[in-house]
Design a protein around this motif. Structure first.
Motif, PDB file in Angstrom:
ATOM      1  N   LYS A  82      20.418  12.169  53.256  1.00  0.00           N
ATOM      2  CA  LYS A  82      20.975  13.116  54.284  1.00  0.00           C
ATOM      3  C   LYS A  82      21.175  14.746  53.676  1.00  0.00           C
ATOM      4  CE  LYS A  82      24.393  10.310  54.620  1.00  0.00           C
ATOM      5  NZ  LYS A  82      25.664   9.743  55.304  1.00  0.00           N
ATOM      6  N   VAL A  83      20.673  15.555  54.299  1.00  0.00           N
ATOM      7  CA  VAL A  83      20.554  16.890  53.881  1.00  0.00           C
ATOM      8  C   VAL A  83      21.286  17.802  54.838  1.00  0.00           C
ATOM      9  CG1 VAL A  83      18.784  18.890  53.339  1.00  0.00           C
ATOM     10  CG2 VAL A  83      18.312  16.450  52.695  1.00  0.00           C
ATOM     11  N   GLU A  84      22.293  18.564  54.229  1.00  0.00           N
ATOM     12  CA  GLU A  84      22.842  19.741  54.987  1.00  0.00           C
ATOM     13  C   GLU A  84      21.920  20.973  54.456  1.00  0.00           C
ATOM     14  OE1 GLU A  84      25.893  21.334  57.426  1.00  0.00           O
ATOM     15  OE2 GLU A  84      24.966  19.394  57.197  1.00  0.00           O
ATOM     16  N   VAL A  85      22.012  22.033  55.519  1.00  0.00           N
ATOM     17  CA  VAL A  85      21.487  23.258  55.225  1.00  0.00           C
ATOM     18  C   VAL A  85      22.613  24.156  55.662  1.00  0.00           C
ATOM     19  CG1 VAL A  85      19.429  24.834  55.840  1.00  0.00           C
ATOM     20  CG2 VAL A  85      18.875  22.437  55.601  1.00  0.00           C
ATOM     21  N   LYS A  86      22.645  25.113  54.600  1.00  0.00           N
ATOM     22  CA  LYS A  86      23.465  26.402  55.005  1.00  0.00           C
ATOM     23  C   LYS A  86      22.834  27.584  54.829  1.00  0.00           C
ATOM     24  CE  LYS A  86      27.006  24.128  56.695  1.00  0.00           C
ATOM     25  NZ  LYS A  86      27.387  24.511  57.822  1.00  0.00           N
ATOM     26  N   SER A  87      23.033  28.422  55.532  1.00  0.00           N
ATOM     27  CA  SER A  87      22.225  30.055  55.305  1.00  0.00           C
ATOM     28  C   SER A  87      23.440  30.840  55.251  1.00  0.00           C
ATOM     29  CB  SER A  87      21.103  30.355  56.289  1.00  0.00           C
ATOM     30  OG  SER A  87      21.854  30.459  57.577  1.00  0.00           O
ATOM     31  N   ALA A  88      23.193  32.092  54.365  1.00  0.00           N
ATOM     32  CA  ALA A  88      24.204  32.998  54.328  1.00  0.00           C
ATOM     33  C   ALA A  88      23.435  34.490  54.077  1.00  0.00           C
ATOM     34  CB  ALA A  88      25.171  32.919  52.967  1.00  0.00           C
ATOM     35  N   LEU A  89      23.780  35.473  55.012  1.00  0.00           N
ATOM     36  CA  LEU A  89      23.162  36.639  54.802  1.00  0.00           C
ATOM     37  C   LEU A  89      24.053  37.604  53.825  1.00  0.00           C
ATOM     38  CD1 LEU A  89      23.282  37.638  58.930  1.00  0.00           C
ATOM     39  CD2 LEU A  89      21.107  37.330  57.138  1.00  0.00           C
ATOM     40  N   PHE A  90      23.133  38.150  53.192  1.00  0.00           N
ATOM     41  CA  PHE A  90      23.679  39.205  52.333  1.00  0.00           C
ATOM     42  C   PHE A  90      24.615  40.389  53.062  1.00  0.00           C
ATOM     43  CE2 PHE A  90      23.181  42.837  49.107  1.00  0.00           C
ATOM     44  CZ  PHE A  90      23.902  42.484  48.277  1.00  0.00           C
ATOM     45  N   ASN A  91      25.742  40.243  52.733  1.00  0.00           N
ATOM     46  CA  ASN A  91      26.536  41.269  53.463  1.00  0.00           C
ATOM     47  C   ASN A  91      26.792  42.624  52.876  1.00  0.00           C
ATOM     48  OD1 ASN A  91      29.019  40.843  51.924  1.00  0.00           O
ATOM     49  ND2 ASN A  91      29.714  39.306  52.897  1.00  0.00           N
TER      50      ASN A  91
END
Length: 172
Positions: A82-91
């Protein structure tokens, strides 16, 4: 009397440089992602990660439904993971903030996924890293209501923790 560079150095505290910001001239795709909701961005990242894992490794991937507690199922040779994907913008503070990571339930360790893919969305492009759930556990600030979160400061992505690996090294 003259004001010298030594005077400036002695009496001036420089402000931190503002981080690079997203704009369509710098990278149109990254700018377009900033115009989407976090859910829309997440959906795109999940599908791209699934496609790239399948392309680079040959393992079959399936993007799960929103009701599932992980994002992608990957059929390895010996087992499914099982894979979780998280993304984050450079703020604007120069930080990547990954949020909503479920690693605990009712104050206890909880294993909703095996691997975590972190998609760093920065003004000039995308950086993707992965780790195991256990690798990231101690980095996450756990909260009861909205899942855990963790942050990375700045664009020096080559200085990320060693447990974050490159896509081509997945899954071992």
């Amino acid at each position: 009397m003259q004001i010298t560079m030594d005077d400036i150095a002695q009496y001036h505290t420089p402000k931190a440089e503002k981080p690079i910001q997203f704009n369509p001239e710098l990278n149109r795709a990254m700018w377009e992602l900033t115009q989407l909701s976090s859910e829309e961005r997440g959906d795109i990242c999940e599908r791209v990660i699934a496609r790239e894992v399948e392309h680079q490794t040959g393992y079959k991937t399936t993007v799960t439904s929103k009701k599932c507690e992980y994002d992608i199922a990957v059929a390895l040779e010996d087992r499914a993971v099982k894979v979780e994907v998280k993304s984050a913008l450079f703020n604007s503070q120069g930080t990547f903030n990954f949020q909503g990571l479920t690693l605990e339930r009712e104050g206890r360790s909880y294993k909703a996924f095996d691997f975590l893919f972190c998609v760093f969305l920065h003004p000039t492009g995308t950086t993707v890293k992965w780790c195991t759930r256990d690798d990231v556990y101690d980095w996450v600030k756990h909260t009861k209501s909205s899942g855990g979160k963790f942050s990375f400061q700045g664009l020096r992505l080559h200085k990320l923790p060693d447990f974050l690996r490159d896509l081509e090294d997945f899954p071992y």
